[in-house]
Design a protein around this motif. Structure first.
Motif, PDB file in Angstrom:
ATOM      1  N   VAL A  40       4.944  -1.783  -4.333  1.00  8.71           N
ATOM      2  CA  VAL A  40       5.246  -1.231  -3.007  1.00  8.71           C
ATOM      3  C   VAL A  40       4.479   0.066  -2.797  1.00  8.71           C
ATOM      4  O   VAL A  40       3.870   0.289  -1.746  1.00  8.71           O
ATOM      5  N   PHE A  41       4.473   0.930  -3.822  1.00  7.28           N
ATOM      6  CA  PHE A  41       3.751   2.202  -3.730  1.00  7.28           C
ATOM      7  C   PHE A  41       2.262   1.964  -3.485  1.00  7.28           C
ATOM      8  O   PHE A  41       1.672   2.549  -2.570  1.00  7.28           O
ATOM      9  N   VAL A  42       1.659   1.097  -4.283  1.00 13.62           N
ATOM     10  CA  VAL A  42       0.230   0.803  -4.122  1.00 13.62           C
ATOM     11  C   VAL A  42      -0.017   0.179  -2.745  1.00 13.62           C
ATOM     12  O   VAL A  42      -1.006   0.511  -2.075  1.00 13.62           O
ATOM     13  N   SER A  43       0.884  -0.679  -2.305  1.00 16.70           N
ATOM     14  CA  SER A  43       0.748  -1.302  -0.981  1.00 16.70           C
ATOM     15  C   SER A  43       0.798  -0.268   0.137  1.00 16.70           C
ATOM     16  O   SER A  43       0.068  -0.384   1.132  1.00 16.70           O
ATOM     17  N   LEU A  44       1.635   0.745  -0.017  1.00 16.61           N
ATOM     18  CA  LEU A  44       1.702   1.811   0.993  1.00 16.61           C
ATOM     19  C   LEU A  44       0.395   2.599   1.053  1.00 16.61           C
ATOM     20  O   LEU A  44      -0.083   2.944   2.140  1.00 16.61           O
ATOM     21  N   VAL A  45      -0.188   2.875  -0.108  1.00 16.89           N
ATOM     22  CA  VAL A  45      -1.471   3.586  -0.144  1.00 16.89           C
ATOM     23  C   VAL A  45      -2.557   2.727   0.510  1.00 16.89           C
ATOM     24  O   VAL A  45      -3.344   3.219   1.334  1.00 16.89           O
ATOM     25  N   VAL A  46      -2.581   1.446   0.175  1.00 16.60           N
ATOM     26  CA  VAL A  46      -3.570   0.526   0.770  1.00 16.60           C
ATOM     27  C   VAL A  46      -3.338   0.412   2.274  1.00 16.60           C
ATOM     28  O   VAL A  46      -4.305   0.399   3.059  1.00 16.60           O
TER      29      VAL A  46
END
Length: 161
Positions: free
Chosen positions: A84-90
């Motif tokens: 989820v964190f990586v998806s938010l950055v992307v």
């Protein structure tokens, strides 16, 4: 773990924090000029930028405290939370690229500044006073980015006169 420790030590170099506006500006320019591959490559450089400078011989105490809190948070995340964190950055980088790709400077400014504000707010809520460590680099990023985009906008308007 050896690589992660090596990378984390290098991330203590504050230069990796202060080059962010240059990366953001370059990223937005690549999107503005619709250079897809360059936009992707520069977007991928964001996480790499944390390790391009050597580890400081004596890291500053506030940097050590902030990054210790950040590392603790990252290591406590489940795989789902990390995704989820990586998806938010992307999602942030995608929204920023899309705004400039579509030549919407105002949307680009909104996305960039909202992203910085969310990051700052999260850091302060999650870590209190330690979270304030990121205040200066975040404000420098916002100032440099907004001035660069403002200059770009001004130069485009004044060249049409």
């Amino acid at each position: 773990m050896e690589f992660i420790d090596w990378a984390w030590e290098r991330h203590h170099n504050e230069w990796s924090w202060y080059i962010r506006p240059l990366i953001l500006i370059t990223f937005c320019m690549a999107a503005w000029h619709r250079r897809f591959i360059w936009t992707i490559l520069i977007g991928l450089f964001f996480p790499v930028s944390a390790v391009v400078f050597p580890a400081p011989s004596i890291p500053k105490v506030f940097v050590v405290e902030f990054l210790a809190a950040e590392r603790e948070l990252l290591e406590a995340m489940t795989v789902t939370q990390l995704l989820v964190f990586v998806s938010l950055v992307v999602a942030f980088l995608s929204a920023l690229a899309m705004a400039f790709w579509r030549r919407s400077i105002l949307w680009g400014l909104l996305v960039a500044n909202l992203g910085g504000a969310v990051k700052m707010t999260f850091g302060i809520i999650a870590w209190g006073e330690t979270g304030l460590t990121a205040l200066a680099p975040t404000l420098v990023t916002a100032l440099v980015f907004n001035l660069a985009i403002g200059y770009f906008l001004w130069s485009r308007v004044s060249s049409t006169d």
